[in-house]
Design a protein around this motif. Structure first.
Motif, mmCIF file in Angstrom:
data_model
loop_
_atom_site.group_PDB
_atom_site.id
_atom_site.type_symbol
_atom_site.label_atom_id
_atom_site.label_comp_id
_atom_site.label_asym_id
_atom_site.label_seq_id
_atom_site.Cartn_x
_atom_site.Cartn_y
_atom_site.Cartn_z
ATOM 1 N N GLU A 85 42.381 13.749 18.673
ATOM 2 C CA GLU A 85 41.143 14.175 18.453
ATOM 3 C C GLU A 85 41.172 15.667 18.183
ATOM 4 O O GLU A 85 40.530 16.091 17.318
ATOM 5 C CB GLU A 85 40.307 14.079 19.845
ATOM 6 N N ILE A 88 42.292 15.722 14.266
ATOM 7 C CA ILE A 88 41.216 15.680 13.558
ATOM 8 C C ILE A 88 40.280 16.715 13.357
ATOM 9 O O ILE A 88 39.622 16.995 12.335
ATOM 10 C CB ILE A 88 40.596 14.136 13.716
ATOM 11 N N GLY A 89 39.997 17.205 14.396
ATOM 12 C CA GLY A 89 39.055 18.436 14.441
ATOM 13 C C GLY A 89 39.615 19.359 14.074
ATOM 14 O O GLY A 89 38.722 20.274 13.341
ATOM 15 N N CYS A 92 38.793 18.906 10.224
ATOM 16 C CA CYS A 92 37.357 19.061 9.804
ATOM 17 C C CYS A 92 37.074 20.448 9.860
ATOM 18 O O CYS A 92 36.277 20.796 9.127
ATOM 19 C CB CYS A 92 36.710 18.286 10.721
ATOM 20 N N ALA A 130 41.534 8.849 13.294
ATOM 21 C CA ALA A 130 40.146 9.052 13.186
ATOM 22 C C ALA A 130 39.449 7.526 13.225
ATOM 23 O O ALA A 130 38.238 7.443 13.710
ATOM 24 C CB ALA A 130 39.722 9.580 11.622
ATOM 25 N N PRO A 135 32.845 10.700 17.163
ATOM 26 C CA PRO A 135 33.097 12.056 17.048
ATOM 27 C C PRO A 135 32.477 13.099 17.902
ATOM 28 O O PRO A 135 31.269 13.554 17.868
ATOM 29 C CB PRO A 135 32.005 12.063 15.520
ATOM 30 N N THR A 140 34.553 18.121 14.474
ATOM 31 C CA THR A 140 34.449 16.877 13.852
ATOM 32 C C THR A 140 32.713 16.668 13.576
ATOM 33 O O THR A 140 32.337 16.276 12.622
ATOM 34 C CB THR A 140 34.855 15.775 14.671
ATOM 35 N N SER A 144 29.808 15.789 10.586
ATOM 36 C CA SER A 144 28.809 14.884 10.501
ATOM 37 C C SER A 144 27.478 15.555 10.491
ATOM 38 O O SER A 144 26.679 14.800 9.821
ATOM 39 C CB SER A 144 29.020 13.945 11.459
ATOM 40 N N THR A 169 32.718 7.731 6.145
ATOM 41 C CA THR A 169 33.937 8.238 6.938
ATOM 42 C C THR A 169 34.918 7.257 6.872
ATOM 43 O O THR A 169 36.158 7.561 6.929
ATOM 44 C CB THR A 169 33.459 8.882 8.150
#
Length: 244
Positions: A85, A88-89, A92, A130, A135, A140, A144, A169
């Motif tokens: 997490e 991915i964050g 992003c 992901a 999210p 993240t 969105s 996504t």
């Protein structure tokens, strides 16, 4: 008393991430190395994925590179899913979100998806992290939120806009993973089944007559770059959305 890893994770979902509190090392370094922080863990994890691929990323592998014990990592990261997490964050956080423009909402949304794709392709296979992840990370959620604003500005009804984000996504994640897997296979000499467009055309031409359409439209079936096909698919998805 120091906060638990779970409390640290909850705080990251409520406030902007700040400098992480160093944790004392345990293991072979015996405190002689730089203290462990969330940023150090994230940077090390990215390095592992960049050099060895996402499949190589484990908590133990990160600890080994940092020359520490796994327990030092768990002072900051709850588990592997929490690390995913965070990664991915962080990717992003690099995405630039435009001010929603009703006249250009399709181009804007395609641009955001392309940015996300390019971030994933920097680290082979990382988009796998992901999949099936809600999210909840603020970075993240920022993406969105931006995508939702663009869709709503374009006149897409809220229910369709909400589901469109999920569909878009999911496609970006799958596309990025497929490209990474193909690149990995092409880099291995033993994977000779990965063929070029020219070889595909030769194979299609040699097919029996029970494949008349494939033989006739071989050029079309093999045309375009992978990013051309990415843009084409996004266009299909966006054009199919209802506009109020």
């Amino acid at each position: 008393m120091s906060p638990t890893p779970e409390e640290r994770r909850a705080a990251r979902h409520q406030l902007a991430a700040g400098p992480s509190t160093p944790a004392g090392r345990r293991g072979p370094s015996r405190g002689h190395k730089k203290p462990i922080t969330v940023d150090a863990i994230i940077e090390t994890a990215f390095g592992i994925v960049e050099r060895e691929g996402y499949e190589a990323l484990t908590m133990r592998r990160v600890a080994t590179v940092l020359e520490t014990g796994s327990s030092s990592l768990y002072a900051h990261v709850v588990n592997k899913e929490d690390l995913d997490e965070l990664l991915i964050g962080r990717l992003c956080a690099e995405i630039t979100l435009p001010e929603p423009d009703p006249a250009r909402w399709r181009q804007q949304l395609t641009g955001v998806c392309a940015q996300l794709r390019d971030q994933y392709l920097r680290y082979p296979g990382i988009s796998r992290a992901a999949f099936a992840a809600a999210p909840s990370n603020l970075d993240t959620l920022r993406v969105s939120e931006g995508m939702l604003a663009i869709l709503l500005a374009g006149g897409v009804p809220p229910p369709a806009a909400a589901w469109a984000i999920d569909s878009l996504t999911l496609y970006v994640n799958a596309y990025s993973l497929e490209v990474s897997l193909a690149a990995k296979r092409q880099s291995r000499p033993e994977d000779g089944w990965v063929v070029s467009r020219e070889e595909l055309l030769t194979r299609f031409a040699a097919l029996p007559d029970t494949f008349p359409q494939t033989k006739r439209y071989a050029a079309e079936l093999t045309a375009g770059t992978i990013h051309d096909r990415f843009d084409f698919t996004l266009g299909l998805m966006l054009d199919g959305l209802p506009i109020s």
